[in-house]
Design an enzyme around this catalytic site. Structure first.
Site, PDB file in Angstrom:
ATOM      1  CB  SER A   6      31.428  32.071  40.369  1.00  0.00           C
ATOM      2  OG  SER A   6      32.518  31.690  41.205  1.00  0.00           O
ATOM      3  CG  HIS A  30      31.071  29.715  36.739  1.00  0.00           C
ATOM      4  ND1 HIS A  30      31.214  29.536  35.377  1.00  0.00           N
ATOM      5  CD2 HIS A  30      32.295  30.046  37.209  1.00  0.00           C
ATOM      6  CE1 HIS A  30      32.479  29.775  35.042  1.00  0.00           C
ATOM      7  NE2 HIS A  30      33.156  30.084  36.132  1.00  0.00           N
ATOM      8  CG  ASP A  32      35.173  29.694  39.218  1.00  0.00           C
ATOM      9  OD1 ASP A  32      34.520  30.586  39.792  1.00  0.00           O
ATOM     10  OD2 ASP A  32      35.346  29.659  37.982  1.00  0.00           O
ATOM     11  CG  HIS A  63      36.121  28.352  34.423  1.00  0.00           C
ATOM     12  ND1 HIS A  63      36.309  29.620  34.938  1.00  0.00           N
ATOM     13  CD2 HIS A  63      37.093  28.178  33.487  1.00  0.00           C
ATOM     14  CE1 HIS A  63      37.353  30.173  34.338  1.00  0.00           C
ATOM     15  NE2 HIS A  63      37.846  29.325  33.451  1.00  0.00           N
ATOM     16  N   GLY A 139      42.043  32.595  38.629  1.00  0.00           N
ATOM     17  CA  GLY A 139      42.731  32.181  39.853  1.00  0.00           C
ATOM     18  C   GLY A 139      42.049  32.634  41.116  1.00  0.00           C
ATOM     19  CG  ASP A 173      34.434  33.690  34.767  1.00  0.00           C
ATOM     20  OD1 ASP A 173      34.860  32.516  34.811  1.00  0.00           O
ATOM     21  OD2 ASP A 173      34.149  34.360  35.769  1.00  0.00           O
ATOM     22  N   GLY A 174      34.416  37.363  35.223  1.00  0.00           N
ATOM     23  CA  GLY A 174      35.388  38.035  36.075  1.00  0.00           C
ATOM     24  C   GLY A 174      35.098  39.515  36.236  1.00  0.00           C
ATOM     25  N   GLY A 175      34.857  39.936  37.479  1.00  0.00           N
ATOM     26  CA  GLY A 175      34.671  41.364  37.774  1.00  0.00           C
ATOM     27  C   GLY A 175      33.359  41.928  37.269  1.00  0.00           C
ATOM     28  CB  SER A 194      32.692  38.919  44.657  1.00  0.00           C
ATOM     29  OG  SER A 194      33.127  39.573  43.482  1.00  0.00           O
TER      30      SER A 194
HETATM   31  C1  DX5 Z   1      38.197  33.380  38.408  1.00  0.00           C
HETATM   32  C2  DX5 Z   1      36.909  32.588  38.152  1.00  0.00           C
HETATM   33  C3  DX5 Z   1      35.690  33.480  38.082  1.00  0.00           C
HETATM   34  C4  DX5 Z   1      35.458  34.270  39.378  1.00  0.00           C
HETATM   35  C5  DX5 Z   1      34.359  35.275  39.167  1.00  0.00           C
HETATM   36  O1  DX5 Z   1      39.303  32.551  38.175  1.00  0.00           O
HETATM   37  O2  DX5 Z   1      36.991  31.871  36.952  1.00  0.00           O
HETATM   38  O3  DX5 Z   1      34.548  32.667  37.791  1.00  0.00           O
HETATM   39  O4  DX5 Z   1      35.089  33.368  40.407  1.00  0.00           O
HETATM   40  O5  DX5 Z   1      34.199  35.933  40.386  1.00  0.00           O
HETATM   41  P1  DX5 Z   1      33.958  37.515  40.436  1.00  0.00           P
HETATM   42  O6  DX5 Z   1      32.599  37.731  39.794  1.00  0.00           O
HETATM   43  O7  DX5 Z   1      33.981  37.794  41.916  1.00  0.00           O
HETATM   44  O8  DX5 Z   1      35.069  38.164  39.664  1.00  0.00           O
HETATM   45 ZN    ZN Z   2      35.098  30.952  36.334  1.00  0.00          ZN
END
Ligand code: DX5
Ligand code: ZN
Length: 210
Positions: A6, A30, A32, A63, A139, A173-175, A194
């Site tokens: 992402s 990805h 977003d 997404h 978000g 997806d996320g963290g 990130s």
């Molecule tokens: C959050 C997005 C994720 C996010 C992931 O709403 O759907 O795809 O960008 O980013 P990291 O890996 O930094 O949590």
């Molecule tokens: Zn996402």
């Protein structure tokens, strides 16, 4: 395990850094997409995305975190993405929306937020190509992994093993980072933002994950 990167957290030189990301050893880009209604943030419209993603080659993993799902399916299907993923919580007529995406010869993903129970997906598992388990509240990027979401991954793997007519891939997806990825050993695709894009050597971070 495949990596879907992402670019939501890239702060500067977005277009150049997306190209560098695309040329790194990720498996998908990805996208977003947020409308400021389903989630509080707004990201890029289709024309901006087409300009940002010029010359990228990796398959696209879209997404949609939007309320007007059909409008965004129409817009983003013009990218010929590999996947378009919609949120269970955003759609009332899920089966017809699944069929609408399929009618465009695009693979369908269905996503649930951390607080949504996995049972909600059961009626649709035989219809979809991908399940996206959100391990953060959708978000924004850079949030911490919510540990008690990873059990959903294991349930989905078990359900797929026990029912050979289920052929969805499991995505989280996320963290995601080199620690939390260890809690997701049953996923097929990990979305990573990130942890990769905050570094100045994308491939180094990707290799730590793989
Ligand atoms: C959050 C997005 C994720 C996010 C992931 O709403 O759907 O795809 O960008 O980013 P990291 O890996 O930094 O949590
Ligand atoms: Zn996402």
């Amino acid at each position: 395990m495949k990596i879907s990167a992402s670019f939501l957290s890239i702060k500067d030189n977005l277009k150049e850094n997306i190209l560098i990301l695309d040329q790194s050893n990720i498996d998908y880009l990805h996208l977003d997409i947020m409308d400021g209604i389903f989630v509080h943030n707004t990201t890029w419209d289709i024309d901006t995305i087409k300009d940002l993603l010029i010359n990228t080659k990796k398959p696209k993993d879209v997404h949609l975190m939007v309320s007007d799902v059909k409008k965004y399916i129409d817009d983003f299907s013009t990218l010929n993405p590999e996947y378009i993923t919609i949120h269970f919580e955003a759609v009332s007529d899920i089966e017809s929306t699944i069929n609408y995406i399929k009618s465009k010869n695009i693979k369908v993903g269905l996503s649930i937020k951390p607080m949504t129970d996995i049972v909600s997906l059961i009626p649709f598992l035989s219809l979809i190509d991908l399940v996206l388990i959100m391990s953060v509240e959708p978000g924004e990027g850079g949030q911490n992994f919510i540990e008690d979401t990873s059990y959903k991954i294991d349930i989905l793997k078990q359900l797929r093993d026990e029912n050979n007519y289920y052929n969805y891939v499991i995505e989280v997806d996320g963290g995601i980072n080199d620690e939390t990825i260890k809690l997701c050993s049953n996923v097929d695709i990990a979305v990573v933002g990130s942890y990769i894009t905050n570094s100045d050597d994308y491939n180094e971070q990707i290799n730590k994950l793989k």
